[in-house]
Design a protein around this motif. Structure first.
Motif, mmCIF file in Angstrom:
data_model
loop_
_atom_site.group_PDB
_atom_site.id
_atom_site.type_symbol
_atom_site.label_atom_id
_atom_site.label_comp_id
_atom_site.label_asym_id
_atom_site.label_seq_id
_atom_site.Cartn_x
_atom_site.Cartn_y
_atom_site.Cartn_z
ATOM 1 N N ILE A 42 0.839 -1.209 0.000
ATOM 2 C CA ILE A 42 0.000 0.000 0.000
ATOM 3 C C ILE A 42 0.870 1.253 0.000
ATOM 4 C CG2 ILE A 42 -1.646 1.323 1.374
ATOM 5 C CD1 ILE A 42 -2.894 -1.319 2.254
ATOM 6 N N GLU A 43 1.953 1.217 0.798
ATOM 7 C CA GLU A 43 2.829 2.390 0.861
ATOM 8 C C GLU A 43 3.470 2.661 -0.495
ATOM 9 O OE1 GLU A 43 6.389 4.075 3.809
ATOM 10 O OE2 GLU A 43 5.855 1.942 3.808
ATOM 11 N N ARG A 44 3.915 1.619 -1.172
ATOM 12 C CA ARG A 44 4.546 1.789 -2.472
ATOM 13 C C ARG A 44 3.538 2.275 -3.515
ATOM 14 N NH1 ARG A 44 6.639 -3.124 -6.341
ATOM 15 N NH2 ARG A 44 7.218 -1.810 -8.134
ATOM 16 N N SER A 45 2.343 1.679 -3.471
ATOM 17 C CA SER A 45 1.322 2.054 -4.454
ATOM 18 C C SER A 45 0.884 3.507 -4.266
ATOM 19 C CB SER A 45 0.116 1.111 -4.333
ATOM 20 O OG SER A 45 -0.843 1.412 -5.316
ATOM 21 N N LEU A 46 0.691 3.918 -3.010
ATOM 22 C CA LEU A 46 0.284 5.308 -2.757
ATOM 23 C C LEU A 46 1.374 6.275 -3.222
ATOM 24 C CD1 LEU A 46 -1.363 5.049 0.778
ATOM 25 C CD2 LEU A 46 -2.508 5.559 -1.389
ATOM 26 N N THR A 47 2.643 5.901 -2.979
ATOM 27 C CA THR A 47 3.737 6.779 -3.394
ATOM 28 C C THR A 47 3.735 6.964 -4.911
ATOM 29 O OG1 THR A 47 5.090 6.033 -1.524
ATOM 30 C CG2 THR A 47 6.224 7.113 -3.345
ATOM 31 N N GLU A 48 3.569 5.873 -5.656
ATOM 32 C CA GLU A 48 3.591 5.957 -7.119
ATOM 33 C C GLU A 48 2.425 6.778 -7.661
ATOM 34 O OE1 GLU A 48 3.700 2.065 -8.743
ATOM 35 O OE2 GLU A 48 5.729 1.598 -7.998
ATOM 36 N N TRP A 49 1.229 6.504 -7.166
ATOM 37 C CA TRP A 49 0.051 7.173 -7.743
ATOM 38 C C TRP A 49 -0.134 8.583 -7.220
ATOM 39 C CZ3 TRP A 49 -2.102 5.268 -11.933
ATOM 40 C CH2 TRP A 49 -1.931 3.917 -12.223
ATOM 41 N N TRP A 50 0.334 8.858 -6.003
ATOM 42 C CA TRP A 50 0.255 10.240 -5.524
ATOM 43 C C TRP A 50 1.205 11.150 -6.308
ATOM 44 C CZ3 TRP A 50 -0.033 9.462 0.529
ATOM 45 C CH2 TRP A 50 -1.381 9.210 0.865
ATOM 46 N N MET A 51 2.255 10.567 -6.878
ATOM 47 C CA MET A 51 3.106 11.372 -7.755
ATOM 48 C C MET A 51 2.301 11.871 -8.955
ATOM 49 S SD MET A 51 6.790 9.417 -7.883
ATOM 50 C CE MET A 51 7.697 9.020 -6.390
ATOM 51 N N TRP A 52 1.439 10.996 -9.479
ATOM 52 C CA TRP A 52 0.578 11.442 -10.588
ATOM 53 C C TRP A 52 -0.430 12.501 -10.126
ATOM 54 C CZ3 TRP A 52 1.155 11.905 -15.349
ATOM 55 C CH2 TRP A 52 1.861 10.985 -16.110
ATOM 56 N N ALA A 53 -0.880 12.385 -8.887
ATOM 57 C CA ALA A 53 -1.769 13.425 -8.346
ATOM 58 C C ALA A 53 -1.053 14.771 -8.324
ATOM 59 C CB ALA A 53 -2.237 13.044 -6.947
ATOM 60 N N ALA A 54 0.266 14.737 -7.959
ATOM 61 C CA ALA A 54 1.039 15.985 -7.938
ATOM 62 C C ALA A 54 1.315 16.500 -9.345
ATOM 63 C CB ALA A 54 2.350 15.759 -7.186
ATOM 64 N N LEU A 55 1.450 15.576 -10.307
ATOM 65 C CA LEU A 55 1.737 15.976 -11.682
ATOM 66 C C LEU A 55 0.489 16.427 -12.451
ATOM 67 C CD1 LEU A 55 4.239 13.150 -12.718
ATOM 68 C CD2 LEU A 55 4.768 15.595 -12.492
ATOM 69 N N THR A 56 -0.673 16.052 -11.974
ATOM 70 C CA THR A 56 -1.902 16.346 -12.709
ATOM 71 C C THR A 56 -2.094 17.833 -12.998
ATOM 72 O OG1 THR A 56 -3.001 14.364 -11.862
ATOM 73 C CG2 THR A 56 -4.416 16.131 -12.672
ATOM 74 N N PRO A 57 -1.886 18.763 -12.040
ATOM 75 C CA PRO A 57 -2.045 20.187 -12.384
ATOM 76 C C PRO A 57 -1.155 20.627 -13.541
ATOM 77 C CG PRO A 57 -1.940 19.906 -10.008
ATOM 78 C CD PRO A 57 -1.606 18.582 -10.605
ATOM 79 N N LEU A 58 0.093 20.109 -13.575
ATOM 80 C CA LEU A 58 0.990 20.453 -14.672
ATOM 81 C C LEU A 58 0.469 19.916 -16.005
ATOM 82 C CD1 LEU A 58 3.637 21.500 -15.882
ATOM 83 C CD2 LEU A 58 4.707 19.321 -15.187
#
Length: 340
Positions: A42-58
């Motif tokens: 879960i920790e690894r998956s959240l880290t990977e997909w939250w990066m996309w959450a941070a990239l989404t505005p860009l």
């Protein structure tokens, strides 16, 4: 506030994806007989997909800044290919760094992983375009609705002064001929205006109420024409509760009187009929006068008839009909079909 809610929804969406893949990976381990490290997964998956959450505005900014339509489509497509490739490479390296930090192992870089990240970039761009298209479509629909409502209001405002001025002109002519009749017509006009004002800003009324309004208008005209004006009103009981635009019949009856009854020396007749059909109300106003020369010659419609046609089009679109035809070789018939 709306922008904050939008990005909270985006974050929630990426979080839901992260949890879905974490559970899926853990269940895969369990199905093959290997122990599932739920916490690490879960920790690894959240880290990977939250990066996309941070990239989404860009990515959304790039999608709006370089839209994939219009004359610069090819140029913008190349920009997105370049930007998507850079973001995919950066995201892949960040994933590997995060995995090394969590587990102490460094994973190999695979072309398939880069392709997956690029595909996610394309998916975000596509969603951003879809949301923007939907927003503009809603704005266009709201603007068209506002313009339609404004146009309908202007048509209604045009109709009432037109009716009032014509009636006042008739009364002014009658003052010189018969003051008692003129007084009676003024009283009838006052009552009709009171009834109209009681309706307030209502855009429509029941057909029964519309018949009452036009009957009061006919009472005013009977004071002027006497026995020369004969009227027959026949309305189906099933049609009386149907909603119709307010003052729908008055301009049609006024046209029938001015261009049918007033132009002849003997008595004239106006028939007002309304029938209910399964999907529509059919209303006809028929006179036995000489007809309208302008319509026969292909000239422009008079204000009352043209206004009625425009109001019907503004309210019902193509579902309503207004037809003007000869009635039994003499006079005119106006036939209106209003959807129920």
């Amino acid at each position: 506030m709306k922008r904050v809610r939008a990005w909270l929804a985006v974050s929630a969406g990426w979080t839901a994806l992260a949890l879905f893949f974490a559970v899926s990976n853990s269940l895969t381990y369990r199905s093959t007989g290997r122990p599932a490290n739920w916490g690490l997964t879960i920790e690894r998956s959240l880290t990977e997909w939250w990066m996309w959450a941070a990239l989404t505005p860009l990515v959304v900014y790039l999608a709006r800044r370089f839209p994939l339509h219009g004359p610069r489509l090819v140029r913008h497509a190349f920009i997105h290919v370049a930007a998507g490739s850079l973001i995919a490479a950066a995201k892949t390296l960040a994933d590997r760094a995060a995995f090394a930090w969590l587990t102490g192992f460094w994973m190999y870089l695979l072309v398939s992983t880069l392709a997956l990240q690029f595909a996610l970039y394309v998916a975000v761009v596509a969603v951003a375009h879809g949301v923007e298209y939907y927003r503009r479509s809603r704005e266009r629909e709201q603007l068209e609705a506002q313009l339609s409502a404004t146009r309908l209001q202007m048509l209604n405002m045009q109709l009432q002064p037109h009716f009032l001025f014509n009636t006042l002109n008739t009364i002014a002519e009658m003052v010189h001929e018969d003051q008692d009749k003129a007084d009676s017509m003024i009283g009838g006009l006052s009552e009709l205006l009171r009834r109209t004002l009681d309706l307030g800003s209502s855009a429509d009324v029941t057909l029964a109420e519309e018949i009452e309004l036009v009957s009061q208008y006919l009472d005013i005209q009977r004071t002027r024409f006497g026995d020369r004006l004969q009227v027959r009103i026949a309305v189906d009981e099933a049609a009386r509760s149907a909603r119709v635009p307010v003052l729908l019949l008055q301009p049609l009856v006024e046209n029938a009187i001015r261009h049918g009854i007033a132009a002849r020396l003997d008595a004239g007749r106006i028939d007002i009929e309304a029938a209910a059909q399964p999907s529509a109300i059919v209303i006809t106003v028929t006179d036995d006068g000489a007809g309208l020369v302008e319509e026969e010659a292909g000239g422009p419609e008079r204000i009352g008839l043209g206004n009625t046609r425009a109001r019907l089009r503004a309210i019902y679109g193509e579902r309503a009909q207004l037809e003007l035809t000869r009635a039994n070789g003499r006079g005119m018939r106006v036939r209106i079909v209003i959807p129920r």
